[in-house]
Design an enzyme around this catalytic site. Structure first.
Site, PDB file in Angstrom:
ATOM      1  N   ARG A 111      -1.022  -8.068  -4.014  1.00 52.73           N
ATOM      2  CA  ARG A 111      -0.272  -9.360  -2.856  1.00 52.73           C
ATOM      3  C   ARG A 111      -1.777 -10.793  -3.222  1.00 52.73           C
ATOM      4  O   ARG A 111      -1.738 -12.279  -3.005  1.00 52.73           O
ATOM      5  CB  ARG A 111      -0.153  -8.833  -1.667  1.00 52.73           C
ATOM      6  N   TYR A 112      -3.109 -10.097  -3.174  1.00 55.24           N
ATOM      7  CA  TYR A 112      -3.877 -11.304  -3.299  1.00 55.24           C
ATOM      8  C   TYR A 112      -4.373 -11.125  -4.994  1.00 55.24           C
ATOM      9  O   TYR A 112      -3.791 -10.446  -5.502  1.00 55.24           O
ATOM     10  CB  TYR A 112      -4.751 -10.219  -2.261  1.00 55.24           C
ATOM     11  N   ARG A 115      -7.574  -8.029  -5.615  1.00 53.98           N
ATOM     12  CA  ARG A 115      -7.294  -7.255  -5.758  1.00 53.98           C
ATOM     13  C   ARG A 115      -5.812  -6.485  -5.200  1.00 53.98           C
ATOM     14  O   ARG A 115      -5.271  -6.957  -5.198  1.00 53.98           O
ATOM     15  CB  ARG A 115      -8.027  -6.866  -4.040  1.00 53.98           C
ATOM     16  N   CYS A 124       1.295  12.818   3.993  1.00 52.79           N
ATOM     17  CA  CYS A 124       0.422  12.583   5.147  1.00 52.79           C
ATOM     18  C   CYS A 124       0.288  13.888   5.707  1.00 52.79           C
ATOM     19  O   CYS A 124       1.010  14.792   5.833  1.00 52.79           O
ATOM     20  CB  CYS A 124       0.856  11.632   5.812  1.00 52.79           C
ATOM     21  N   CYS A 128       2.130   9.921  11.314  1.00 59.91           N
ATOM     22  CA  CYS A 128       2.125   8.995  12.722  1.00 59.91           C
ATOM     23  C   CYS A 128       3.362   8.478  13.114  1.00 59.91           C
ATOM     24  O   CYS A 128       4.035   7.949  12.212  1.00 59.91           O
ATOM     25  CB  CYS A 128       1.198   7.670  12.604  1.00 59.91           C
ATOM     26  N   CYS A 131       3.763   4.685  12.445  1.00 63.90           N
ATOM     27  CA  CYS A 131       3.388   4.167  10.936  1.00 63.90           C
ATOM     28  C   CYS A 131       4.000   2.918  10.235  1.00 63.90           C
ATOM     29  O   CYS A 131       5.421   2.938  10.486  1.00 63.90           O
ATOM     30  CB  CYS A 131       3.822   5.640  10.054  1.00 63.90           C
ATOM     31  N   ARG A 133       4.407   2.198   7.319  1.00 60.94           N
ATOM     32  CA  ARG A 133       5.589   2.729   6.204  1.00 60.94           C
ATOM     33  C   ARG A 133       6.533   4.145   6.169  1.00 60.94           C
ATOM     34  O   ARG A 133       6.705   4.301   5.559  1.00 60.94           O
ATOM     35  CB  ARG A 133       4.506   3.154   4.606  1.00 60.94           C
ATOM     36  N   ASP A 292       3.396  -4.165  12.774  1.00 60.24           N
ATOM     37  CA  ASP A 292       4.543  -4.721  11.832  1.00 60.24           C
ATOM     38  C   ASP A 292       6.231  -5.165  12.390  1.00 60.24           C
ATOM     39  O   ASP A 292       6.245  -3.871  13.832  1.00 60.24           O
ATOM     40  CB  ASP A 292       3.602  -4.095  10.946  1.00 60.24           C
ATOM     41  N   ASP A 329       0.211  -8.765   9.431  1.00 64.69           N
ATOM     42  CA  ASP A 329      -0.244  -9.088   8.759  1.00 64.69           C
ATOM     43  C   ASP A 329       1.376  -9.719   8.845  1.00 64.69           C
ATOM     44  O   ASP A 329       2.639  -9.147   9.239  1.00 64.69           O
ATOM     45  CB  ASP A 329       0.298  -7.537   8.171  1.00 64.69           C
ATOM     46  N   LYS A 336      -2.462 -11.171   5.678  1.00 59.83           N
ATOM     47  CA  LYS A 336      -2.664 -11.159   6.467  1.00 59.83           C
ATOM     48  C   LYS A 336      -3.651 -12.610   7.369  1.00 59.83           C
ATOM     49  O   LYS A 336      -4.455 -12.683   6.542  1.00 59.83           O
ATOM     50  CB  LYS A 336      -4.768  -9.750   7.000  1.00 59.83           C
TER      51      LYS A 336
HETATM   52  C1  LIG Z   1      -4.490  -5.231   2.934  1.00 60.24           C
HETATM   53  C2  LIG Z   1      -4.244  -4.869   1.589  1.00 60.24           C
HETATM   54  C3  LIG Z   1      -4.574  -5.324   1.024  1.00 60.24           C
HETATM   55  C4  LIG Z   1      -6.759  -5.262   1.052  1.00 60.24           C
HETATM   56  O1  LIG Z   1      -7.208  -6.621   1.847  1.00 60.24           O
HETATM   57  P1  LIG Z   1      -8.743  -7.065   2.564  1.00 60.24           P
HETATM   58  O2  LIG Z   1      -7.735  -7.779   3.726  1.00 60.24           O
HETATM   59  O3  LIG Z   1      -9.301  -6.975   0.977  1.00 60.24           O
HETATM   60  O4  LIG Z   1      -8.684  -5.925   3.620  1.00 60.24           O
HETATM   61  C5  LIG Z   1      -4.755  -5.379  -0.248  1.00 60.24           C
HETATM   62  N1  LIG Z   1      -3.424  -5.530  -0.999  1.00 60.24           N
HETATM   63  C6  LIG Z   1      -2.712  -5.271   0.020  1.00 60.24           C
HETATM   64  C7  LIG Z   1      -1.106  -5.924  -0.503  1.00 60.24           C
HETATM   65  C8  LIG Z   1      -2.781  -5.027   1.243  1.00 60.24           C
HETATM   66  O5  LIG Z   1      -2.132  -5.457   2.124  1.00 60.24           O
HETATM   67  S1  SF4 Z   2      -0.183   5.303   9.358  1.00 64.92           S
HETATM   68 FE1  SF4 Z   2       1.443   6.684   8.116  1.00 64.92          FE
HETATM   69  S2  SF4 Z   2       0.094   6.562   5.819  1.00 64.92           S
HETATM   70 FE2  SF4 Z   2      -0.798   6.220   7.504  1.00 64.92          FE
HETATM   71  S3  SF4 Z   2      -1.032   8.608   8.139  1.00 64.92           S
HETATM   72 FE3  SF4 Z   2      -0.294   8.222   9.587  1.00 64.92          FE
HETATM   73  S4  SF4 Z   2       1.375   8.636   8.655  1.00 64.92           S
HETATM   74 FE4  SF4 Z   2       0.150   8.264   6.837  1.00 64.92          FE
END
Ligand SMILES: *Cc1c(COP(=O)(O)O)cnc(C)c1O
Ligand code: SF4
Length: 428
Positions: A111-112, A115, A124, A128, A131, A133, A292, A329, A336
């Site tokens: 995305r960025y 990174r 996991c 959670c 979560c 995801r 989210d 986000d 973010k």
């Molecule tokens: C959060 C995230 C990152 C890391 O973002 P930072 O602001 O550098 O911590 C990188 N890729 C994705 C897809 C993310 O959601």
């Molecule tokens: S937030 Fe989601 S991915 Fe993270 S530890 Fe909890 S269940 Fe696992």
């Protein structure tokens, strides 16, 4: 349990302080839960229903932190299924962050610019309830294979601009040390990768996993940073503190990402206390996330105003390094977005008027020179790095060399009308 977990080569030790015992004895049924907390028949039915859609798994360690009688216990709310998970929420999406569509190869999100996020497992130790995801975690039908991970690493190799690789999941520390080491080694072999990060909730929900053997392995691949996920002061226990100390002693810089959760931690006093406990344990609060728009978690969402109120109570009132950045986000994959209370009241050419955390209004005299448009006279860093001075987004409007006067969103209808009538599109 799917094949991935079985592949951890579980052995029965009968020792609660062994993470394999914790994994093997995760609570996955209402019957098991009843040994830890008091549940009415209605509550049991609700849990059953919610579990059918979003599975439950709780480590015996985390379950032992629950208050047996209090339905509002913050530990309990994070791990016990709730009928409200089945309500279609306002604005719910399956993949609000477009992690799948911003994915050049499965399991990798780019995305960025510099990174990437690399998912190394969908499992996991604990699921959670909040979560983001949720749609993926604990999904028994699909899993991330070594081949998927290798394709992700091949992508990283092909993209020299990637200098930071964030291993996530699921929870990467659920993998056996050998499997995790395989990933760390391969990522570390890529010359342009400077930093490896691991996002994990293990120190919170299964601190037994943080063993001397694990940290000895991780430190071979330094610099490795770890971000963990404490949401409430009650998650600090002798076990979780010991886990954090082991990681910090191995020279791993630690950060924490908290999710702002209604009824769990949506209070300035709780978040401030959490920040203080984190820094006492050598963990820097990194992000406070607005919850989210993922399906099944609307009951956890607060208005953004709550986050602002919390930041207002933290900034200036306590040590700068115990204050996280509050971020939303962006739905749709925009990344973010930091959100802050307003500190800037007004601005002219000569003065900026600001207010501080106490509400005191002060003025900053602007310098009467053009210092901000001139490079330090002998600096050559951008030439050496061959940085292209290509402004992105709003920078285009600030750039003195650029005459652009506006940025127009995609699909602007006014612009379309102009194109039709004048036969020529302009920038504005
Ligand atoms: C959060 C995230 C990152 C890391 O973002 P930072 O602001 O550098 O911590 C990188 N890729 C994705 C897809 C993310 O959601
Ligand atoms: S937030 Fe989601 S991915 Fe993270 S530890 Fe909890 S269940 Fe696992």
């Amino acid at each position: 349990m799917n094949a991935k977990i079985l592949s951890l080569k579980l052995k029965e030790t009968g020792d609660r302080s062994d993470w394999r015992w914790q994994m093997q004895h995760r609570l996955q049924s209402v019957e098991e839960l009843s040994q830890y907390i008091d549940l009415t028949d209605d509550e049991k039915k609700d849990i059953h229903k919610a579990c059918d859609v979003f599975p439950m798994a709780i480590t015996p360690y985390y379950a032992s932190l629950m208050n047996k009688k209090d339905p509002w216990c913050p530990i309990r709310m994070q791990c016990i299924p709730d009928h409200r998970e089945l309500i279609e929420g306002h604005g719910d999406m399956d993949d609000p962050l477009y992690e799948d569509s911003n994915s050049p190869v499965p399991g990798l999100t780019h995305r960025y610019p510099d990174r990437v996020l690399l998912l190394v497992t969908k499992e996991c130790s604990m699921y959670c309830r909040h979560c983001t995801r949720k749609r993926k975690v604990g999904d028994q039908n699909t899993c991330i294979t070594d081949r998927d991970i290798d394709r992700g690493i091949a992508y990283i190799k092909d993209h020299p601009e990637i200098r930071d690789v964030l291993l996530s999941g699921g929870d990467p520390l659920i993998l056996s040390s050998a499997r995790l080491e395989r990933v760390l080694r391969k990522v570390r072999e890529v010359p342009h990768v400077q930093v490896i990060r691991i996002g994990t909730r293990t120190p919170v929900v299964m601190p037994q996993r943080i063993t001397d053997e694990l940290v000895r392995m991780i430190k071979k691949y330094h610099p490795v940073w770890i971000n963990t996920h404490f949401n409430h002061p009650r998650e600090f226990t002798p076990d979780s503190k010991r886990a954090l100390a082991k990681l910090a002693d191995a020279g791993i810089p630690l950060g924490n990402q908290t999710v702002l959760l209604r009824g769990v931690n949506d209070c300035p006093i709780i978040i401030k206390k959490l920040g203080h406990l984190l820094v006492k344990n050598r963990v820097r609060p990194y992000y406070l996330y607005q919850c989210d728009l993922s399906r099944g978690i609307e009951h956890f969402r607060t208005p953004v105003a709550k986050g602002i109120e919390i930041m207002e109570a933290l900034i200036g009132h306590t040590s700068g390094f115990s204050v996280p950045s509050y971020v939303v986000d962006a739905p749709g994959g925009g990344g973010k977005i930091p959100v802050l209370p307003n500190y800037q009241l007004s601005i002219t050419n000569t003065k900026t008027v600001l207010r501080n955390y106490e509400g005191v209004i002060c003025v900053y005299e602007e310098p009467q020179n053009d210092a901000n448009t001139v490079c330090p006279p002998t600096c050559t860093i951008c030439k050496k790095l061959r940085v292209k001075h290509e402004p992105i987004g709003l920078q285009k409007l600030f750039d003195p060399k650029n005459r652009m006067i506006s940025l127009v969103p995609e699909g602007n209808t006014r612009k379309a009308r102009y194109t039709i009538h004048k036969g020529k599109a302009h920038d504005c």
